[in-house]
Each structure stands twice: as C-alpha cells, then as structure tokens.
Scaffold this active site. Sequence first.
Site, PDB file in Angstrom:
ATOM      1  N   VAL A 198       0.727  -1.159  -0.100  1.00 17.31           N
ATOM      2  CA  VAL A 198       0.004  -0.209  -0.078  1.00 17.31           C
ATOM      3  C   VAL A 198       0.770   1.262   0.039  1.00 17.31           C
ATOM      4  CG1 VAL A 198      -1.804  -1.144   1.156  1.00 17.31           C
ATOM      5  CG2 VAL A 198      -0.406   0.186   2.765  1.00 17.31           C
ATOM      6  N   ARG A 250       7.194   5.228  -3.463  1.00 16.74           N
ATOM      7  CA  ARG A 250       6.546   4.896  -4.623  1.00 16.74           C
ATOM      8  C   ARG A 250       6.191   3.157  -4.365  1.00 16.74           C
ATOM      9  NH1 ARG A 250       3.805   8.713  -7.084  1.00 16.74           N
ATOM     10  NH2 ARG A 250       3.633   7.252  -8.802  1.00 16.74           N
TER      11      ARG A 250
END
Length: 144
Positions: free
Chosen positions: A68, A74
């Site tokens: 997540v 990123r």
Amino acid sequence: MTPTRYAFIKAGWHADIVDRALEGFQQLIPADQIDVFDVPGAFEMPLLSRDLAATGRYAAVIAAAFVVDGGIYRHEFVAQAVVDGLMRAGMDTGVPVLSVSLTPHHYQETEHHTQIYRAHFVEKGCEAARAALMIGKTRAALAA
C-alpha cells in the site's frame, strides 16, 4: 515424481489481511500439503520464492503480500519489482511461482477497507490454489 507439496510465503505487513490468502488457498489444498513461510515484507518474497522453487520439493510456490501507499515511497515501484522478481523466480527454476500480491490504488486503514480486503484475499487465495492445480495438471499432461 511430481511434488505434491506447496510453499506459501506471507509478507508480514498487514498480516491481518494477507493471512486470509492462506485461508482461501487451504479451501482447495489441504493444510498438510502446504509449508508456510513468513517474510517481513513483499520485497523479500522473490528471493525466497526462487530458493524454495529450486529445492524441487514444491509443485508451486505462492507469494502473498499487500503493498500500500504509505506516503514515504512509491509503492508502485515495490509492487512492480516484486511481481517481476516472482516471475523471474518461476522462469529461472521451471516451478510455477504465483502471486497473491495486491496493490490497491486507494487503501485507508479503516475497518471498512480492512474488511473488504480481508474478504478479497480469501478469494485470491482460492484463485491461486485453482491456478496451481490447473498448471500442475496441464504440465503433467504435457509430460505424458
């Protein structure tokens, strides 16, 4: 002789969600045919997948993680690296390496989202079991 055991790797991040994939997998493949391995996070799964596949003990290796957006890095990069590594592990060893590694676009640590993804991981675990069985059957037919 074709192996009848399966290796199931679970990432520790969001274990309350990820562990549900094993529950789904066990709906089709008996628990006594599954060796379970825990790793800290998704990034550690490809190397262990390759090592487990290379032993020749497993009909397939399944790797489960929930990647997540934590706001620090990123998460798409991590997810892509993990999936690429899992595919490479399978291609390098000739043993199916299946991913139950999900990367939602939007996840908030609320009870509502957690319940949705817990149920989704059960279904994804079932899908991985069906895929492992189907690949095994197809490969056995090719070898005959």
